[in-house]
Design a protein around this motif. Sequence first.
Motif, PDB file in Angstrom:
ATOM      1  N   GLY A   6       0.830  -1.197   0.000  1.00 32.30           N
ATOM      2  CA  GLY A   6       0.000   0.000   0.000  1.00 32.30           C
ATOM      3  C   GLY A   6       0.861   1.241   0.000  1.00 32.30           C
ATOM      4  O   GLY A   6       2.059   1.197  -0.233  1.00 32.30           O
ATOM      5  N   VAL A  12      -4.345  10.439   3.230  1.00 28.09           N
ATOM      6  CA  VAL A  12      -4.863   9.206   2.616  1.00 28.09           C
ATOM      7  C   VAL A  12      -3.941   8.023   2.897  1.00 28.09           C
ATOM      8  O   VAL A  12      -2.722   8.162   2.931  1.00 28.09           O
ATOM      9  CB  VAL A  12      -5.066   9.371   1.093  1.00 28.09           C
ATOM     10  N   VAL A  14      -3.834   3.907   1.526  1.00 28.09           N
ATOM     11  CA  VAL A  14      -4.384   2.886   0.634  1.00 28.09           C
ATOM     12  C   VAL A  14      -3.592   1.604   0.867  1.00 28.09           C
ATOM     13  O   VAL A  14      -2.357   1.641   0.931  1.00 28.09           O
ATOM     14  CB  VAL A  14      -4.257   3.310  -0.851  1.00 28.09           C
ATOM     15  N   TRP A  15      -4.280   0.466   1.020  1.00 33.68           N
ATOM     16  CA  TRP A  15      -3.594  -0.791   1.247  1.00 33.68           C
ATOM     17  C   TRP A  15      -4.401  -1.953   0.695  1.00 33.68           C
ATOM     18  O   TRP A  15      -5.595  -1.854   0.461  1.00 33.68           O
ATOM     19  CB  TRP A  15      -3.288  -0.979   2.735  1.00 33.68           C
ATOM     20  N   TRP A  21      -8.716  -3.585  -2.494  1.00 31.93           N
ATOM     21  CA  TRP A  21      -7.943  -2.442  -2.004  1.00 31.93           C
ATOM     22  C   TRP A  21      -8.843  -1.609  -1.113  1.00 31.93           C
ATOM     23  O   TRP A  21     -10.029  -1.437  -1.405  1.00 31.93           O
ATOM     24  CB  TRP A  21      -7.434  -1.593  -3.166  1.00 31.93           C
ATOM     25  N   ARG A  23      -9.198   2.113   1.211  1.00 34.77           N
ATOM     26  CA  ARG A  23      -8.686   3.481   1.300  1.00 34.77           C
ATOM     27  C   ARG A  23      -9.398   4.204   2.429  1.00 34.77           C
ATOM     28  O   ARG A  23     -10.618   4.130   2.570  1.00 34.77           O
ATOM     29  CB  ARG A  23      -8.936   4.223  -0.014  1.00 34.77           C
ATOM     30  N   ARG A  25      -9.499   8.175   3.706  1.00 36.50           N
ATOM     31  CA  ARG A  25      -9.077   9.524   3.333  1.00 36.50           C
ATOM     32  C   ARG A  25      -9.835  10.514   4.212  1.00 36.50           C
ATOM     33  O   ARG A  25     -10.995  10.314   4.531  1.00 36.50           O
ATOM     34  CB  ARG A  25      -9.422   9.786   1.862  1.00 36.50           C
ATOM     35  N   ALA A  37      -7.629   3.187   9.713  1.00 37.77           N
ATOM     36  CA  ALA A  37      -7.239   2.192   8.711  1.00 37.77           C
ATOM     37  C   ALA A  37      -6.940   0.847   9.372  1.00 37.77           C
ATOM     38  O   ALA A  37      -7.343  -0.205   8.864  1.00 37.77           O
ATOM     39  CB  ALA A  37      -6.036   2.693   7.919  1.00 37.77           C
ATOM     40  N   ASP A 101     -15.104  11.805  -0.634  1.00 34.19           N
ATOM     41  CA  ASP A 101     -13.791  11.285  -0.976  1.00 34.19           C
ATOM     42  C   ASP A 101     -13.175  12.082  -2.122  1.00 34.19           C
ATOM     43  O   ASP A 101     -12.019  12.476  -2.078  1.00 34.19           O
ATOM     44  CB  ASP A 101     -13.911   9.807  -1.353  1.00 34.19           C
ATOM     45  N   GLU A 105      -9.777  14.374  -2.177  1.00 33.46           N
ATOM     46  CA  GLU A 105      -8.750  14.091  -3.185  1.00 33.46           C
ATOM     47  C   GLU A 105      -8.382  15.345  -3.974  1.00 33.46           C
ATOM     48  O   GLU A 105      -7.237  15.548  -4.352  1.00 33.46           O
ATOM     49  CB  GLU A 105      -9.247  13.002  -4.137  1.00 33.46           C
TER      50      GLU A 105
END
Length: 188
Positions: A6, A12, A14-15, A21, A23, A25, A37, A101, A105
């Motif tokens: 990740g 953020v 991500v993994w 996957w 995320r 955020r 997370a 989200d 971003e």
Amino acid sequence: MGGAPGRAAKGVIVWKAVDAWARVRGDLPDADLARIAAATTVTGGRPVVAPVKGFEALVDNPYRSRVVRNARFDAADLGEGASLGDGLVYLSGAICGGLEDRLYEADARPAGKVNGKPAVVSGAFGGNGVLAWEPALGVVAIVGYSGAPMDDDAVAALRRIAERSRLLDVGQWKATRPLARQGTNDFS
């Protein structure tokens, strides 16, 4: 997370979580995002977040809304032609996490308040810009436009439009006899 492939960046994480996957955020400190997370697993293709001390899960909404309702107007018809040009203004609302989200971003920036609720502005959804806020728990509302450049006058005009808007329930929406179209809810 936990040695899984990740990446992490400001705001953020991500993994790889089993065969999907995941995320997380947000605008929280990185340490808090990492705690959330670490408490997130994927079950049946959906994220499941175990309780995290200091946080409360208030809604469980899908990432993309099955239904998106919006209304479109000429800026001049709303009395905002001087600030927004001769373009189109649209109002939209959805119950989903994906809009928030996308705003995170796109580095949305604070834009005051709409009816006492914090608002942000962004170019996240195309056009010249959008003003977004949460008028009710789990509901993201957007006023966007195309026309004049995004500046302080345009943001003030979007806020005035937002202040005059209101949420409609399903019956009220249907009473407007809206044009219904099948499409893909893809705001990326």
